[in-house]
Design an enzyme around this catalytic site. Structure first.
Site: not given
Length: 235
Positions: A64-70
Site C-alpha cells: 500500500l506504500k502508505l505516506l501521510d501525516i503521522d
C-alpha cells in the site's frame, strides 16, 4: 533466515478484478504460497480476497506504500494489522516509518520501507528534485528504516548486497524488478535475474509479468523457485 525457496517467491496480483486474481491463484495452485496485493486490486475487492488467502494458509503482502501525516499512518497501520497479512509497505520517510512502527505495536505484521521505486533511475530522481543518485538515496532510506525499527526494506536487487551491510542480517530485503533471462524489462529500470538477486542477498523476490504472462504460470513459478534453491545453495 530459514525460509524455504517456495516461500521466497512473491507473485503480485496486479489485475483489475478479483475474478482475474482468482484465475491466477487457481493456475498457480500449490506452486506459490505468497501473494502481493496493491492499489489496483485492493480498490476492487482485494482486501476481502487478502483475508480469504490468509484463511487458506497463504502469505499476503499488502503493498500500500502508505505516506501521510503521522496520526493517519499510525491509525491506518493499526487497522491493517488485524488482517493477518505478513508484509505492509510504507514509504521510507523517517516520520512515516516511526508512525507505522507505533501503529503496528506488538502484532506479527512486518513493515517494509520502500526506498526508491525500481521504475526510477538517477535521471528520474533528478527530475523529482533529489540531488543524489538512486544508490545514495536507497542507502539513506535503508539506514533510516533500521533506525526506525522497521522489519525490512524494498529495493532493487542491484542494491541488495550493499544494503545488507546497512540493515544488518535480520531485516528482510524484498526486491521487485526481477526478470528471468529472456524476459522483457517492461517499465522496470533496475532489474536482475532471480538467481543473481538471491546470490547478492535478497530474501524475497517479487516476480509478476514473467509469471502472469507465461504459457504455464505454475511451470514458470516452479522454474524460478528452482533457481532460488540453487542460488541459496551457493550463497
Amino acid at each position: 533466515m530459514s525460509i524455504s525457496p517456495r516461500d521466497r517467491l512473491i507473485v503480485p496480483l496486479d489485475v483489475p478484478s478479483v475474478d482475474d486474481a482468482r484465475r491466477i491463484i487457481d493456475d498457480l495452485g500449490d506452486s506459490v504460497s505468497f501473494y502481493k496485493i496493491g492499489y489496483q486490486l485492493g480498490y476492487a475487492g482485494g482486501f476481502e480476497l487478502a483475508q480469504q488467502l490468509i484463511q487458506d494458509g497463504k502469505d499476503v503482502f499488502m503493498d500500500l506504500k502508505l505516506l501521510d501525516i503521522d496520526n493517519t499512518v499510525e491509525k491506518g497501520v493499526g487497522s491493517i494489522k488485524t488482517m493477518g497479512a505478513k508484509f505492509l509497505t510504507v514509504h521510507a520517510y523517517p516520520k512515516v516509518m516511526r508512525a507505522a512502527v507505533a501503529g503496528r505495536g506488538d502484532s506479527d505484521l512486518q513493515l517494509l520501507g520502500v526506498t526508491v521505486l525500481t521504475s526510477m533511475d538517477d535521471e528520474d530522481l533528478d527530475a523529482a528534485g533529489y540531488r543524489m543518485t538512486a544508490a545514495e538515496l536507497v542507502a539513506k532510506r535503508a539506514a533510516d528504516a533500521r533506525a526506525a525499527g522497521m522489519d525490512g526494506i524494498v529495493c532493487s536487487a542491484q542494491e541488495a548486497q550493499s544494503m545488507r551491510a546497512i540493515v544488518g542480517p535480520d531485516m528482510a530485503i524484498v526486491t521487485p524488478g526481477i526478470r528471468p533471462i529472456g524476459s522483457d524489462a517492461g517499465d522496470q529500470k533496475r532489474i536482475m535475474t532471480p538467481a543473481r538477486a538471491i546470490a547478492v542477498g535478497a530474501d524475497y523476490l517479487v516476480v509478476g509479468r514473467p509469471i502472469l504472462g507465461a504459457p504455464s504460470r505454475s511451470d514458470m513459478a516452479k522454474s524460478i523457485i528452482d533457481d532460488i534453491a540453487v542460488a541459496l545453495g551457493k550463497r
